[in-house]
Motif scaffolding. Structure first.
Motif, mmCIF file in Angstrom:
data_model
loop_
_atom_site.group_PDB
_atom_site.id
_atom_site.type_symbol
_atom_site.label_atom_id
_atom_site.label_comp_id
_atom_site.label_asym_id
_atom_site.label_seq_id
_atom_site.Cartn_x
_atom_site.Cartn_y
_atom_site.Cartn_z
ATOM 1 N N GLU A 1 0.835 -1.211 0.000
ATOM 2 C CA GLU A 1 0.000 0.000 0.000
ATOM 3 C C GLU A 1 0.864 1.254 0.000
ATOM 4 O OE1 GLU A 1 -2.770 0.397 3.203
ATOM 5 O OE2 GLU A 1 -3.952 -1.328 2.563
ATOM 6 N N ARG B 1 -10.820 -3.224 0.680
ATOM 7 C CA ARG B 1 -9.761 -2.210 0.598
ATOM 8 C C ARG B 1 -9.206 -2.136 -0.830
ATOM 9 N NH1 ARG B 1 -6.869 -3.397 4.706
ATOM 10 N NH2 ARG B 1 -7.295 -1.529 5.872
ATOM 11 N N CYS C 1 -11.482 -0.598 -3.307
ATOM 12 C CA CYS C 1 -11.388 0.862 -3.214
ATOM 13 C C CYS C 1 -10.181 1.378 -3.994
ATOM 14 C CB CYS C 1 -11.279 1.308 -1.760
ATOM 15 S SG CYS C 1 -12.759 1.019 -0.769
ATOM 16 N N TRP D 1 -6.128 7.045 -5.421
ATOM 17 C CA TRP D 1 -6.107 6.442 -4.082
ATOM 18 C C TRP D 1 -4.789 6.774 -3.405
ATOM 19 C CZ3 TRP D 1 -2.734 3.265 -1.585
ATOM 20 C CH2 TRP D 1 -3.142 2.823 -0.327
ATOM 21 N N ASN E 1 -13.444 2.620 2.216
ATOM 22 C CA ASN E 1 -12.146 2.168 2.711
ATOM 23 C C ASN E 1 -12.126 2.142 4.237
ATOM 24 O OD1 ASN E 1 -9.311 1.415 2.006
ATOM 25 N ND2 ASN E 1 -8.899 3.182 3.290
#
Length: 184
Positions: A18, A86, A89, A97, A122
Motif C-alpha cells: 500500500e 480495501r 477501493c 487512491w 475504505n
C-alpha cells in the motif's frame, strides 16, 4: 500461533505494498497540481496502524491467548473480506487512491466501485480489519483499543477528507456552512 504470525506478516507485506502504491500515486497527483490536506494527523494514523500490527503479535503471545476456532475462523473471514474491500477501493480510485489526503483540481468525485454505495468504503474496511485481525487469535484488548482510538482518528480523517473535497468543489458544503462569497 505460527499460522497467525504468518497471517500478520502477510498483512504487514500488504501494508508495505500500500505504501509503495501510495507513493507512486502521490507523485501522480502532485504532478497534476494536487493539494495535500491533513498532514498533522497522518503520523498518528501511521502510529495507530503500526500499533495494531504490533498488538496482534504481542498480545496473544504475552497474554497466552488461545485460538478459539469459532471466533478465529469467523474473524479471519471478516479480515479477508476487509482486504478485498480495501483493494476494491484502490482499484476504483486508481491513481487517486492514497494513504494521504490529496485532491487533484478538476477531477470529479469517484462514484464507481464501492463508492457507488458508500461515501467512505475504505474506512469500513479499516474498521472491520481492526476488529477482526486481532480477534483471529483472541487479542481482544488490541481489537478494543485500536477500535476506540481509530474511531477518534476517523472522525478527524473523514472531516479532513470532506473539507478537502468541499474546498475542491466536489462536495457541496453543508447548509450550516456559508459558501464562499455568501453574504458579501
Amino acid at each position: 500461533m505460527t499460522l497467525y504470525l504468518l497471517l500478520v506478516a502477510v498483512v504487514v507485506a500488504e501494508r508495505l505494498a500500500e505504501l509503495v502504491t501510495a507513493r507512486r500515486h502521490r507523485a501522480w497527483s502532485l504532478a497534476r497540481g494536487a493539494r495535500e490536506y491533513g498532514r498533522g494527523h497522518y503520523p498518528a494514523m501511521v502510529a495507530l496502524h503500526t500499533a495494531l500490527l504490533v498488538g496482534c503479535v504481542v498480545e496473544p503471545w504475552a497474554a497466552h491467548r488461545p485460538f478459539v476456532p469459532l471466533l478465529g475462523w469467523s474473524a479471519l473471514a471478516v479480515a479477508v473480506a476487509a482486504q478485498g474491500l480495501r483493494w476494491w477501493c484502490v482499484a476504483a480510485l486508481g491513481p487517486r487512491w492514497n494513504t494521504r489526503v490529496l485532491v487533484v483540481p478538476g477531477l470529479p468525485l469517484v462514484a464507481a466501485g464501492p463508492y457507488r454505495y458508500l461515501r467512505h468504503p475504505n474506512y469500513v474496511a479499516v474498521v472491520a480489519e481492526g476488529v477482526a485481525l486481532p480477534l483471529v487469535h483472541t487479542a481482544w484488548l488490541t481489537a478494543l483499543c485500536f477500535t476506540v482510538l481509530n474511531l477518534v482518528l476517523l472522525r478527524v480523517r473523514i472531516g479532513c477528507e470532506d473539507t478537502a473535497l468541499t474546498e475542491g468543489g466536489r462536495l457541496r458544503a453543508p447548509a450550516s456552512v456559508p459558501s464562499a462569497g455568501a453574504g458579501a
